[in-house]
Write a protein that holds these residues in place. Sequence first.
Motif, PDB file in Angstrom:
ATOM      1  N   UNK A 121     -24.562  40.335 -58.083  1.00 50.76           N
ATOM      2  CA  UNK A 121     -24.219  41.603 -57.450  1.00 50.76           C
ATOM      3  C   UNK A 121     -25.034  41.784 -56.179  1.00 50.76           C
ATOM      4  N   UNK A 122     -24.638  42.749 -55.382  1.00 50.65           N
ATOM      5  CA  UNK A 122     -25.380  43.106 -54.174  1.00 50.65           C
ATOM      6  C   UNK A 122     -26.206  44.357 -54.456  1.00 50.65           C
ATOM      7  N   UNK A 123     -27.507  44.255 -54.218  1.00 46.37           N
ATOM      8  CA  UNK A 123     -28.413  45.369 -54.482  1.00 46.37           C
ATOM      9  C   UNK A 123     -28.311  46.427 -53.388  1.00 46.37           C
ATOM     10  N   UNK A 124     -28.954  47.555 -53.590  1.00 45.64           N
ATOM     11  CA  UNK A 124     -28.830  48.685 -52.664  1.00 45.64           C
ATOM     12  C   UNK A 124     -29.335  48.369 -51.255  1.00 45.64           C
ATOM     13  N   UNK A 125     -30.266  47.409 -51.140  1.00 51.33           N
ATOM     14  CA  UNK A 125     -30.794  47.057 -49.817  1.00 51.33           C
ATOM     15  C   UNK A 125     -30.036  45.910 -49.162  1.00 51.33           C
ATOM     16  N   UNK A 126     -28.934  45.469 -49.773  1.00 49.34           N
ATOM     17  CA  UNK A 126     -28.116  44.403 -49.212  1.00 49.34           C
ATOM     18  C   UNK A 126     -28.446  43.021 -49.730  1.00 49.34           C
ATOM     19  N   UNK A 127     -29.504  42.894 -50.508  1.00 49.68           N
ATOM     20  CA  UNK A 127     -29.872  41.601 -51.081  1.00 49.68           C
ATOM     21  C   UNK A 127     -28.862  41.189 -52.147  1.00 49.68           C
ATOM     22  N   UNK A 128     -28.436  39.925 -52.097  1.00 46.14           N
ATOM     23  CA  UNK A 128     -27.538  39.400 -53.118  1.00 46.14           C
ATOM     24  C   UNK A 128     -28.388  38.867 -54.269  1.00 46.14           C
ATOM     25  N   UNK A 129     -28.080  39.302 -55.477  1.00 46.55           N
ATOM     26  CA  UNK A 129     -28.886  38.993 -56.653  1.00 46.55           C
ATOM     27  C   UNK A 129     -28.040  38.272 -57.693  1.00 46.55           C
ATOM     28  N   UNK A 130     -28.511  37.087 -58.098  1.00 48.65           N
ATOM     29  CA  UNK A 130     -27.861  36.342 -59.177  1.00 48.65           C
ATOM     30  C   UNK A 130     -28.817  36.300 -60.354  1.00 48.65           C
ATOM     31  N   UNK A 131     -28.330  36.696 -61.524  1.00 46.09           N
ATOM     32  CA  UNK A 131     -29.168  36.735 -62.720  1.00 46.09           C
ATOM     33  C   UNK A 131     -28.499  35.943 -63.830  1.00 46.09           C
ATOM     34  N   UNK A 132     -29.290  35.098 -64.461  1.00 41.68           N
ATOM     35  CA  UNK A 132     -28.801  34.269 -65.559  1.00 41.68           C
ATOM     36  C   UNK A 132     -29.827  34.331 -66.681  1.00 41.68           C
ATOM     37  N   UNK A 133     -29.370  34.546 -67.920  1.00 37.07           N
ATOM     38  CA  UNK A 133     -30.313  34.672 -69.023  1.00 37.07           C
ATOM     39  C   UNK A 133     -29.724  34.114 -70.306  1.00 37.07           C
ATOM     40  N   UNK A 134     -30.573  33.362 -71.009  1.00 38.18           N
ATOM     41  CA  UNK A 134     -30.184  32.901 -72.345  1.00 38.18           C
ATOM     42  C   UNK A 134     -30.402  34.058 -73.326  1.00 38.18           C
TER      43      UNK A 134
END
Length: 377
Positions: free
Chosen positions: A71-84
């Motif tokens: 997703x794109x965070x409020x400051x414009x940073x693109x964030x990818x999260x992966x979790x087992x």
Amino acid sequence: MATRIRFAPNRVVLSGVAVFLVLFVLFHSFEPRKRAWSCKTLSSCLGGNHPPTYKHWDGVPLDLAVGKNEKTLSDGTVFYHQRIVNTNPDVLIQVLTRDAHSWSADFRSTPRTVYDFIDMIVSTDLDLTRVSLGLMTATRDEFEAAKKAVMPLPFARVALFYRENDGGGPAAEIPYEDRHRDEVQRKRRGAIAGARNYLMARSLQDEKHVIWVDADIVEFSKGVVQKMIEHAEKRDDVGIVTALCVQTITPNYDKNAWSINKQVPLLMGPVGDGDLKTAADKLVETRTYIDEIIKGTNDDDLLPLDSVGGTILYIKASVVRQGINFPTSYVVGTTWSHEGWVGIESEGICYMLSQLDGGGGCFVLGGSHHVRHADWS
């Protein structure tokens, strides 16, 4: 009668060797994982630089459930999260990159990539189902490459951040080739501190140990990470730990890690406005670097420091949660009218830690523990 063409045996052998070497170089330069091909040593040149094998697959369930989200965070940073699912990591490894150049290269080696960095983490022999990885980059290509590089391995959690053009901060104004010039160091290191703080604040969840590794570190000595964690878990006074960083022709690469000479009065008391440069120069003249500090020590020793570098840096997560981070300005000697005279980025974090009640201190591993920096950066 036709003339028979004879090939000298040595010419045939030489031709065969030449063809083999050309094919070998092409394979290792363009193979699917895009790892650096090295001819730095005879062993690596002859194919001795194969990626390390991950040894903890027996503990990974066959029905592994992995959640992924981008997703794109409020400051414009693109964030990818992966979790087992159902993992509880206690170690967070963090790295900053600007672009593909950040991974650097060794002498007689092709450029490194994120795959080489991931392989280096595997070489620590850590159980990756107990490890989180936080990475931030300023280019979309590196962001996408990182997503692919982590997929085959069972990291408990992965947090990747893409901030275009360094998030528009001051570091974006410094050309890559000028980054080591003296006149840009204040701006550059302040920007690096801000980026470190951003990544640490965004990435840290419930882990107990934070380990920073520079992108251009290419090798860990055996057990260096485990020894840092061991000291921190045994001793309450250990808040931050680093290790010697060497380069092929440099016995001590990281000059940001040192101990102050407490016998110099100018360095231990208030410094007047007219003496700021004098104090900074005196510090440079009298401080002791870690290659001297660890001489004659063994692998179980831990020696106190007043400043650390960031090539490899352990931070106890509990002190981060209490406010310890990387100063974005010279913090030592700061007044209302001006910033201080030393202590920016990693060089100021020990000073901040010393002011935290119960935070402990900064240390360096003794003995043979070290990391190796790339030959070219």
